[in-house]
Design an enzyme around this catalytic site. Sequence first.
Site, mmCIF file in Angstrom:
data_model
loop_
_atom_site.group_PDB
_atom_site.id
_atom_site.type_symbol
_atom_site.label_atom_id
_atom_site.label_comp_id
_atom_site.label_asym_id
_atom_site.label_seq_id
_atom_site.Cartn_x
_atom_site.Cartn_y
_atom_site.Cartn_z
ATOM 1 N N PHE A 275 0.816 -1.217 0.000
ATOM 2 C CA PHE A 275 0.000 0.000 0.000
ATOM 3 C C PHE A 275 0.848 1.264 0.000
ATOM 4 O O PHE A 275 0.390 2.335 -0.416
ATOM 5 C CB PHE A 275 -0.947 -0.007 1.203
ATOM 6 C CG PHE A 275 -0.332 0.385 2.512
ATOM 7 C CD1 PHE A 275 -0.447 1.678 3.001
ATOM 8 C CD2 PHE A 275 0.364 -0.534 3.280
ATOM 9 C CE1 PHE A 275 0.102 2.049 4.209
ATOM 10 C CE2 PHE A 275 0.919 -0.179 4.491
ATOM 11 C CZ PHE A 275 0.796 1.116 4.962
ATOM 12 N N LYS A 276 2.080 1.155 0.429
ATOM 13 C CA LYS A 276 2.914 2.340 0.564
ATOM 14 C C LYS A 276 3.350 2.910 -0.783
ATOM 15 O O LYS A 276 3.909 3.998 -0.845
ATOM 16 C CB LYS A 276 4.103 2.022 1.462
ATOM 17 C CG LYS A 276 3.612 1.714 2.881
ATOM 18 C CD LYS A 276 4.706 1.389 3.862
ATOM 19 C CE LYS A 276 4.072 1.081 5.221
ATOM 20 N NZ LYS A 276 5.046 0.813 6.279
ATOM 21 N N ASP A 277 3.053 2.192 -1.868
ATOM 22 C CA ASP A 277 3.303 2.759 -3.193
ATOM 23 C C ASP A 277 2.489 4.037 -3.414
ATOM 24 O O ASP A 277 2.944 4.946 -4.108
ATOM 25 C CB ASP A 277 2.961 1.743 -4.294
ATOM 26 C CG ASP A 277 4.008 0.651 -4.421
ATOM 27 O OD1 ASP A 277 5.200 0.958 -4.305
ATOM 28 O OD2 ASP A 277 3.627 -0.516 -4.629
ATOM 29 N N ALA B 50 4.540 6.762 -1.468
ATOM 30 C CA ALA B 50 5.915 6.944 -1.937
ATOM 31 C C ALA B 50 5.955 7.516 -3.349
ATOM 32 O O ALA B 50 6.776 8.392 -3.651
ATOM 33 C CB ALA B 50 6.667 5.619 -1.874
ATOM 34 N N THR C 194 7.790 -0.006 3.681
ATOM 35 C CA THR C 194 8.070 1.388 3.341
ATOM 36 C C THR C 194 9.325 1.498 2.484
ATOM 37 O O THR C 194 9.349 2.207 1.483
ATOM 38 C CB THR C 194 8.240 2.243 4.614
ATOM 39 O OG1 THR C 194 6.997 2.302 5.293
ATOM 40 C CG2 THR C 194 8.674 3.654 4.269
#
Length: 436
Positions: free
Chosen positions: A106-108, A111, A139
């Site tokens: 999900f951190k795409d 980021a 992350t």
Amino acid sequence: MKLYSTNNKDLRISFKDAVFNSMPQDKGLYMPVEIPQLDADFIENIENYSLPEIAYKVASALLKDEIPAEDLKALIDDAINFEAPAVKLDNKTFALELFHGPSLAFKDFGARFMSRVMAYFLKDGEQLLDVLVATSGDTGGAVALGFLGVPNTRVTILYPEGKVSPIQELQLTTNGQNIRAIEVKGTFDDCQALVKQAFADAELNAKFRLTSANSINISRLIPQTFYYFNTYAQLKRQGLNDVIFSVPSGNFGNIGAGLLAYKLGLPVKQFIAATNINDTVPRFLASGVYEAKPSTQTYSNAMDVGAPSNWVRIMDLFNNNVEELKQIVTSYRFNDEETLAGIKEIDSKFDYVACPHTAIAYLAIEQFRNENPEDESAAVFLSTAHACKFPDIFPVDIAAKIEIPEQVSALAGKPKQAEQLDVDFDGFKRYLLEMS
């Protein structure tokens, strides 16, 4: 968009300054001075909008004139170029798949948006931007791929030795170019403390242009609101209007973004903060005493956080009114044995393979339903990472169902490039100075 520090509400800085400075010198976190209400017509007809259209609507409401409209649209189209489907498991249960981006986590969302915002604001000839990031798992990979090859940037990722999965480690350590990895002989909390200490160090700030890619950076939080609105749109297309979100929670940036979406006007009935045995927040909500403790390693490693940074943001959203917060946020914790049982239950009931973080979010939904049998809301549990990242956790029969994405297969055989450091700020500082 103007922002203040959670430690100084009189402070006023621009979004651009907050992106590049990431953390106020007073060690608070940046928050928007104004949280606008999205217009009722947009919410009422949200099912007619695509994910990029929703993202633009939300971002433009928050950022106002910080980035011109056409530039912001182009930035979002480039950053959010993958889907986030709410997969229907039964008539009232959905898995929100947030792992369809390049790093399979999900951190795409955060980021990629952040790296493009920074690249947009960077001017030719400006001082090199040094991005420091601590990771407990996902992350680092998202930041590495988000910033890989971005001109005039250098990324240094700190991760805890032996506490990330093999695939996560490959994503952190095989990039080269402008991405550096440091394997710290400690925990995620140790990594996070080293990064925070660097931001407060006068000598490092005089020599380098430092910023963070952790969820302490406000530009990570904003794009994570997008998929909450988009999920509501998907449910509305199926005639569902009442929604509960269960969020696997470690550093509490993900659920913090959900609560920001709620404050922007998203009609959510309940949020559930689902944690592993690193249960600082569930204990706080039960007792009223906030007591951080050293993190403990679990199957759900991205949630192994004993002192969640973003909790101060969540408290700030509710003006430190714990009783008001508890009206919308419930929290449960689960151990590794329960997590594995949850993985098996999801597979048995739905023929669906869930990563350990996702399984914890599912278990929290089931506990909430057991405690609130009269609640008929649609329940969405966030699936935050692809199951392939955790091959050693699954029973053999479930592991056999996991499809390995092409980008993971491509990592095999790449050499690890990582510096090893003790939990020692002087050593970390010396590394930054000598490797500049």
